[in-house]
Design a protein around this motif. Structure first.
Motif, PDB file in Angstrom:
ATOM      1  N   ASN A   1      31.250  28.068  82.170  1.00  0.00           N
ATOM      2  CA  ASN A   1      30.878  28.368  83.667  1.00  0.00           C
ATOM      3  C   ASN A   1      30.836  26.766  84.259  1.00  0.00           C
ATOM      4  O   ASN A   1      30.500  25.815  83.208  1.00  0.00           O
ATOM      5  CB  ASN A   1      30.138  29.231  84.060  1.00  0.00           C
ATOM      6  N   ASN A   2      30.688  26.650  85.703  1.00  0.00           N
ATOM      7  CA  ASN A   2      30.354  25.395  86.319  1.00  0.00           C
ATOM      8  C   ASN A   2      29.188  24.835  85.595  1.00  0.00           C
ATOM      9  O   ASN A   2      29.212  23.417  85.776  1.00  0.00           O
ATOM     10  CB  ASN A   2      30.570  25.629  87.667  1.00  0.00           C
ATOM     11  N   ARG A   3      28.220  25.502  85.666  1.00  0.00           N
ATOM     12  CA  ARG A   3      26.792  24.689  85.099  1.00  0.00           C
ATOM     13  C   ARG A   3      27.201  24.155  83.685  1.00  0.00           C
ATOM     14  O   ARG A   3      26.671  23.076  83.610  1.00  0.00           O
ATOM     15  CB  ARG A   3      25.831  25.688  85.137  1.00  0.00           C
ATOM     16  N   MET A   4      27.634  24.904  82.859  1.00  0.00           N
ATOM     17  CA  MET A   4      27.953  24.362  81.254  1.00  0.00           C
ATOM     18  C   MET A   4      28.831  23.074  81.472  1.00  0.00           C
ATOM     19  O   MET A   4      28.567  21.999  81.046  1.00  0.00           O
ATOM     20  CB  MET A   4      28.823  25.268  80.660  1.00  0.00           C
ATOM     21  N   THR A   5      29.793  23.080  82.384  1.00  0.00           N
ATOM     22  CA  THR A   5      30.806  21.833  82.811  1.00  0.00           C
ATOM     23  C   THR A   5      30.115  20.831  83.140  1.00  0.00           C
ATOM     24  O   THR A   5      30.024  19.591  82.670  1.00  0.00           O
ATOM     25  CB  THR A   5      31.952  22.207  83.551  1.00  0.00           C
ATOM     26  N   LEU A   6      29.223  21.076  84.150  1.00  0.00           N
ATOM     27  CA  LEU A   6      28.360  19.816  84.712  1.00  0.00           C
ATOM     28  C   LEU A   6      27.428  19.215  83.666  1.00  0.00           C
ATOM     29  O   LEU A   6      27.329  18.203  83.531  1.00  0.00           O
ATOM     30  CB  LEU A   6      27.747  20.340  85.804  1.00  0.00           C
ATOM     31  N   GLY A   7      26.701  20.328  82.790  1.00  0.00           N
ATOM     32  CA  GLY A   7      25.970  19.562  82.007  1.00  0.00           C
ATOM     33  C   GLY A   7      26.743  18.804  80.771  1.00  0.00           C
ATOM     34  O   GLY A   7      26.234  17.750  80.478  1.00  0.00           O
ATOM     35  N   ALA A   8      27.841  19.438  80.382  1.00  0.00           N
ATOM     36  CA  ALA A   8      28.608  18.709  79.681  1.00  0.00           C
ATOM     37  C   ALA A   8      29.101  17.396  80.205  1.00  0.00           C
ATOM     38  O   ALA A   8      29.228  16.127  79.259  1.00  0.00           O
ATOM     39  CB  ALA A   8      29.880  19.424  79.075  1.00  0.00           C
ATOM     40  N   TYR A   9      29.532  17.280  81.321  1.00  0.00           N
ATOM     41  CA  TYR A   9      29.831  16.111  81.924  1.00  0.00           C
ATOM     42  C   TYR A   9      28.785  14.971  81.912  1.00  0.00           C
ATOM     43  O   TYR A   9      28.976  13.852  81.589  1.00  0.00           O
ATOM     44  CB  TYR A   9      30.242  16.503  83.682  1.00  0.00           C
ATOM     45  N   ARG A  10      27.417  15.501  82.275  1.00  0.00           N
ATOM     46  CA  ARG A  10      26.496  14.408  82.091  1.00  0.00           C
ATOM     47  C   ARG A  10      26.353  13.915  80.596  1.00  0.00           C
ATOM     48  O   ARG A  10      26.094  12.652  80.429  1.00  0.00           O
ATOM     49  CB  ARG A  10      24.905  15.268  82.427  1.00  0.00           C
TER      50      ARG A  10
END
Length: 327
Positions: free
Chosen positions: A243-252
Motif C-alpha cells: 500500500n502507499n504507506r509501505m511504498t513511502l517507507g520503502a522509499y525512505r
C-alpha cells in the motif's frame, strides 16, 4: 418549542407550522416566530422528530480503519457524494484497526437509528455485523469481503493489480524482487502477496522467502523492513509494496541507503511522479469504491427489511498500472 411560542406570543402549533413552512401561517406571525427562533438559538431535534413520525433518520454510517490513509478519505468522499445526491448525511467513525472499537462504533450508530452502514472491517470475522446482531439495519462492506456473515461488498482487484505490477518489474529485467507488506491476516495484504507470487510463477521465477517481509503496518515499520531487505549482500533489485504507506517507507529506506532500488506499490499517492527512483504504481478510483458501496446500501435501504432477501452482491473496482521513471 414552547419557549419560542412564549417569546413570539403565539401557540406552539403556530411555531410548528412555521418550522414546517406551512403556508397557513400569516407573514406577521411567521416573522415573530423566526425572530424568536434566532434570539433563543432554537434548533429542531431532527432525530427525535424522525422517531416520532416513524421516518428514517436520513443518516448513513461509514466506519473505516485508518482515516490517516488517503484511500479511506477518498472512499468517504465518494460515499458522501452519493449520500448527498439522495438527501442523506454521512456519519463517520474510525476504528484504528481495532475490532472492539469497531463493535462500539457500530452499536452506537445503530442506537442513533442510522438507516444503514458501510463498514471497512478490522478483523477476520464480521459476525457482529450480521442481521442476528444488528437486526434490520443493512450493512455493506468495503475493501474487504464478508467472513461469517452474508453482506454486499465492494472490493478492489487486489490480486490482479499486484500481479500486474510485479509482472512489470519482471518485464523491466528484475529477477530479485522483494516484498514489503502488512500482516497476512489482512485480506488485502494476503491477496496482494498472492498476486506478487503468481507473477513470479507465471514468469518461471521462484521468489525467495528471505526477500519477503509481511509485518509492517505504517511508514516507519515499512522503512525498517525495507532496510533489512536491502542492507544485505544479496539484496533485491526491486521491491513490491502492498500500500502507499509501505511504498513511502520503502522509499525512505532506498534514499537512506542510496541503493537506487526500483519500487512498485499498491495505491497511488501525491507526488509519486516526483520521486527520484523508478516507481510503478497500482492505481484505482478510491472514490468509486465509496460510491459503489453507497449505491448498494441505498438499494438495500429502499427495498426495506420486509422485502424478499436477494443474494448478496459483490463488485470489484478495476486497477491500472502507472509507471513513473524517477526524476
Amino acid at each position: 418549542m414552547r419557549d419560542v411560542a412564549a417569546r413570539a406570543q403565539v401557540s406552539a402549533m403556530t411555531v410548528s407550522r412555521v418550522l414546517k413552512n406551512d403556508t397557513r401561517v400569516g407573514a406577521a406571525a411567521r416573522a415573530k416566530v423566526l425572530a424568536a427562533v434566532d434570539e433563543l438559538g432554537y434548533r429542531r431535534n431532527e432525530v427525535a422528530r424522525s422517531l416520532r413520525l416513524g421516518k428514517p433518520s436520513g443518516m448513513i454510517g461509514l466506519v473505516v480503519t485508518n482515516l490517516a490513509n488517503p484511500f479511506y478519505s477518498r472512499l468517504a468522499l465518494g460515499a458522501e457524494q452519493v449520500a448527498e445526491e439522495h438527501g442523506l448525511r454521512l456519519v463517520l467513525g474510525n476504528t484504528a484497526e481495532q475490532v472492539k472499537r469497531e463493535q462500539e462504533l457500530v452499536e452506537d450508530l445503530v442506537s442513533r437509528q442510522v438507516d444503514g452502514m458501510i463498514v471497512v472491517p478490522a478483523g477476520s470475522s464480521q459476525r457482529h455485523l450480521g442481521a442476528a446482531v444488528l437486526g434490520p439495519t443493512p450493512v455493506v462492506l468495503a475493501s474487504r469481503p464478508p467472513a461469517g456473515i452474508e453482506a454486499d461488498a465492494v472490493l478492489v482487484d487486489d490480486f490482479g493489480g499486484a500481479r500486474a505490477a510485479t509482472a512489470q518489474l519482471i518485464a523491466d529485467g528484475h529477477r530479485c524482487i522483494g516484498f514489503v507488506g502488512n500482516p497476512p491476516v489482512l485480506f488485502t495484504g494476503a491477496e496482494r502477496f498472492r498476486g506478487y507470487w503468481a507473477a513470479h510463477e507465471e514468469a518461471g521465477i521462484v521468489p525467495r522467502e528471505k526477500w519477503v517481509s509481511r509485518g509492517a503496518h505504517d511508514i516507519p515499520s515499512a522503512e525498517a523492513a525495507a532496510r533489512r531487505l536491502l542492507d544485505r549482500p544479496d539484496a533485491p533489485t526491486a521491491l513490491f509494496c502492498t500500500n502507499n504507506r509501505m511504498t513511502l517507507g520503502a522509499y525512505r529506506a532506498v534514499r537512506g541507503l542510496g541503493s537506487g532500488t526500483s519500487l512498485a506499490g499498491f495505491d497511488d499517492f501525491d507526488l509519486a511522479d516526483l520521486l527520484d527512483v523508478p516507481v510503478t504504481i497500482v492505481a484505482y478510483d478510491a472514490d468509486e469504491v465509496g460510491r459503489r458501496a453507497a449505491r448498494l446500501l441505498l438499494d438495500r435501504i429502499a427495498k426495506g427489511s420486509s422485502a424478499p432477501q436477494e443474494p448478496c452482491r459483490r463488485t470489484v473496482v478495476p486497477t491500472t498500472v502507472v509507471r513513473h521513471t524517477g526524476t
